[in-house]
Design an enzyme around this catalytic site. Structure first.
Site, mmCIF file in Angstrom:
data_model
loop_
_atom_site.group_PDB
_atom_site.id
_atom_site.type_symbol
_atom_site.label_atom_id
_atom_site.label_comp_id
_atom_site.label_asym_id
_atom_site.label_seq_id
_atom_site.Cartn_x
_atom_site.Cartn_y
_atom_site.Cartn_z
ATOM 1 N N SER A 71 -7.847 -7.875 5.547
ATOM 2 C CA SER A 71 -7.043 -8.447 4.451
ATOM 3 C C SER A 71 -6.827 -7.485 3.287
ATOM 4 C CB SER A 71 -7.659 -9.766 3.962
ATOM 5 O OG SER A 71 -7.695 -10.711 5.016
ATOM 6 N N HIS A 77 -11.823 -2.637 18.389
ATOM 7 C CA HIS A 77 -11.365 -3.617 17.403
ATOM 8 C C HIS A 77 -12.034 -4.967 17.701
ATOM 9 C CE1 HIS A 77 -8.894 -6.300 15.041
ATOM 10 N NE2 HIS A 77 -8.569 -5.231 14.327
ATOM 11 N N LYS A 85 -1.014 -4.625 15.730
ATOM 12 C CA LYS A 85 -1.452 -5.647 16.700
ATOM 13 C C LYS A 85 -0.257 -6.014 17.606
ATOM 14 C CE LYS A 85 -4.962 -6.915 13.405
ATOM 15 N NZ LYS A 85 -5.860 -7.909 12.868
ATOM 16 N N GLY A 136 -7.457 -11.069 8.816
ATOM 17 C CA GLY A 136 -6.391 -12.060 8.942
ATOM 18 C C GLY A 136 -6.692 -13.381 8.266
ATOM 19 N N GLU A 150 -14.753 -3.210 9.633
ATOM 20 C CA GLU A 150 -13.899 -4.389 9.519
ATOM 21 C C GLU A 150 -14.750 -5.646 9.710
ATOM 22 O OE1 GLU A 150 -9.529 -3.302 10.352
ATOM 23 O OE2 GLU A 150 -10.416 -3.933 12.238
ATOM 24 N N ASN A 164 -2.348 -1.136 11.711
ATOM 25 C CA ASN A 164 -2.590 -1.670 13.050
ATOM 26 C C ASN A 164 -1.633 -2.845 13.216
ATOM 27 O OD1 ASN A 164 -3.465 -2.881 15.373
ATOM 28 N ND2 ASN A 164 -5.467 -3.490 14.594
ATOM 29 N N GLU A 192 -10.948 -7.857 17.702
ATOM 30 C CA GLU A 192 -10.169 -8.752 18.574
ATOM 31 C C GLU A 192 -10.389 -8.390 20.041
ATOM 32 O OE1 GLU A 192 -6.522 -8.176 16.420
ATOM 33 O OE2 GLU A 192 -7.420 -9.307 14.761
#
Ligand code: 13P
Length: 250
Positions: A213, A96, A11, A174, A168, A9, A98
């Site tokens: 991560s 996701h 991003k 991250g 996730e 991904n 985010e």
């Protein structure tokens, strides 16, 4: 036997030039050495046409990072499943964290996006996971279950025959903080058991990926856990060498 899959991904990263370079490197190595499981890349929308050219006739699957919740019409800024199909996308990430946390996407909106992907033959990669606060309050399972239930209510559990789930944990994204193999396995098993309670065959065939991560040095441990069928990789997917090392760790 479930076939493992590792998906990058990207991003909102890279330039046209850097993405060309990255895709070419991935393609060349996979052409030369083949792959163990499946490999996919979810690139920013504007790089999709270029990625499609570079990955033409490569086994590497192309995907998007989201998909519209409607099929067409006055939805400024959205990209439909059909448009993605036209550019040979096979995968579409939905839900996701985010998108959920920074852009306020609700479980219901994510479920509608998931439905659009399913209806047009894209494979949705449904992301679920808890925040640190939710984990600390002991709400990990409830959070994940609510995210799944919204999708089941809209599309039914059978829709998972053509979908992938990515667990996730938000606190691991991250941050360099990876869930331990055991923390991940526990949630993966919970997801699979819940689904098995409704339809055992669907649960058995469903690929559940871990994301958060994942790096070349922890991928092997994570992927060796039962119920972990591959990974959804953020930062480490931006470097060909790291991403491929992870892909070859399955
Ligand atoms: P990182 O691998 O950068 O933690 O990102 C994970 C992720 O969000 C993949 O979708």
């Amino acid at each position: 036997m479930r076939r493992s899959i590792v998906i990058g991904n990207w991003k909102m990263n890279g330039t046209l030039e850097s993405s060309r370079d990255l895709l070419q490197k991935l393609r060349n190595r996979v052409d030369r050495e083949g792959s163990r499981g499946e490999i996919g890349v979810c690139v920013p929308y504007v790089f999709i046409p270029e990625a499609r050219e570079i990955l033409n006739r490569s086994p590497i699957l192309l995907g998007s990072q989201n998909v519209a919740d409607q099929s067409s019409g006055a939805y400024t800024g959205e990209i439909s499943a059909r448009m993605l199909q036209e550019f040979d996308c096979r995968l579409a990430i939905v839900g996701h964290s985010e998108r959920r946390l920074l852009y306020g996407e609700s479980n219901e909106l994510v479920a509608a996006r998931f439905r659009q992907a399913i209806d047009s033959g894209l494979v949705p990669v449904l992301c679920v996971g808890e925040t640190l606060e939710q984990r600390e309050r002991g709400e990990t399972f409830d959070t994940v279950l609510a995210q799944l239930n919204a999708v089941f209510a809209r599309s039914g559990v059978q829709s998972l025959l053509n979908a992938i789930i990515a667990y996730e944990p938000v606190w691991a994204i991250g941050t360099g903080k990876t869930a331990t193999g055991e923390q991940a396995r526990e949630v993966h098993a919970f997801i699979r058991n819940k689904i098995a309670g409704i339809d055992e065959a669907v649960a058995e065939g469903l690929r559940i990926l871990y994301g958060g991560s994942v790096k070349p040095d922890n991928a092997r441990d994570l992927f060796s856990m039962p119920d972990i069928d591959g990974g959804l990789i953020g930062g480490a997917s931006l470097d060909a060498e790291s991403f491929l090392t992870i892909c070859y760790s399955v």
